[in-house]
Design an enzyme around this catalytic site. Structure first.
Site, PDB file in Angstrom:
ATOM      1  N   LYS A   1      84.997 -57.497  13.565  1.00  0.00           N
ATOM      2  CA  LYS A   1      84.025 -57.368  12.483  1.00  0.00           C
ATOM      3  C   LYS A   1      83.430 -55.966  12.437  1.00  0.00           C
ATOM      4  CE  LYS A   1      79.985 -59.547  12.479  1.00  0.00           C
ATOM      5  NZ  LYS A   1      78.999 -60.650  12.403  1.00  0.00           N
TER       6      LYS A   1
ATOM      7  N   ASP B   1      80.086 -62.023   7.817  1.00  0.00           N
ATOM      8  CA  ASP B   1      78.957 -62.485   8.626  1.00  0.00           C
ATOM      9  C   ASP B   1      78.408 -63.753   7.986  1.00  0.00           C
ATOM     10  OD1 ASP B   1      77.646 -61.650   6.365  1.00  0.00           O
ATOM     11  OD2 ASP B   1      76.258 -60.301   7.390  1.00  0.00           O
TER      12      ASP B   1
END
Length: 229
Positions: free
Chosen positions: A133, A151
């Site tokens: 990420k 997220d």
């Protein structure tokens, strides 16, 4: 013995026309969205993003303002020392472990990359404290590789707006579907639009539909039930 077939969830279809209208609206409202994390170069960006895990951008910016003023590169960060770094980021969650990772990352950057942050996914995710990420955010923000870091906000908004179908039940699956359905010319900005929309408008418990710029287009999937995330 009679057996009962397990129930299956009907797979919801994603509407390309809806996606186009949604992102046209996002683009009209905010043509050039950017991360809310403060940074001045690739090193401060990857550091800020790594520090933001399980923390708010506001708290990270508050800590990194003074920090980056004296240490905006790996060498200066190492010279600062782990104890001083921990002190300066102590307001951020998990700061002890994050400080260790930042120091370990700095050593690798100096020893293996001449003090520069490598701009490819494989090298980035090998750095301490930098996962997929974080790598996605860095590569997308630096215009190296279109990516959508999923997220809690992006996950929630993607489902509510009908950008992904019911099979997208993990962040990785959401990311994969978003990369497939969002037209290429919007990909580098899509992450920012979705995260900002989820952070300030399409919030988890009480979405602010009255101020939403896509309220007339939104299918509101899951809004009347338990929050998706």
């Amino acid at each position: 013995m009679k057996t009962t077939k397990p129930k299956t969830t009907k797979r919801r279809k994603v509407d390309p026309g809806l996606i186009r209208q949604l992102f046209e609206r996002f683009e009209q409202d905010k043509p050039e969205p950017k991360t809310e994390l403060n940074y001045s170069n690739a090193f401060t960006l990857v550091t800020a993003v790594a520090l933001s895990a399980q923390a708010t951008d506001v708290s990270v910016n508050k800590a990194t303002g003074p920090l980056f003023a004296i240490a905006d590169n790996p060498a200066d960060m190492l010279a600062l020392g782990e104890d001083k770094l921990m002190q300066m980021i102590s307001s951020i969650g998990l700061y002890r472990n994050k400080a260790k990772n930042v120091m370990a990352m700095c050593r690798i950057l100096i020893d293996q990359y001449g003090g520069q942050v490598p701009m490819n996914r494989e090298a980035l995710v090998s750095l301490p404290g930098v996962g997929n990420k974080t790598a996605s955010v860095v590569l997308n923000e630096m215009d190296i590789e279109p990516a959508i870091a999923v997220d809690t906000h992006v996950y929630r908004v993607s489902h509510r707006l009908g950008l992904v179908d019911t099979s997208a039940n993990t962040p990785d699956k959401v990311e994969k579907q978003l990369m497939q359905v969002i037209p290429k010319h919007w990909l580098t900005r899509a992450h920012h639009w979705l995260i900002l929309h989820g952070r300030y408008v399409c919030v988890a418990r009480k979405p602010k539909c009255d101020i939403c710029i896509v309220r007339d287009l939104c299918p509101k999937i899951g809004v009347d039930f338990t929050p998706l995330v």
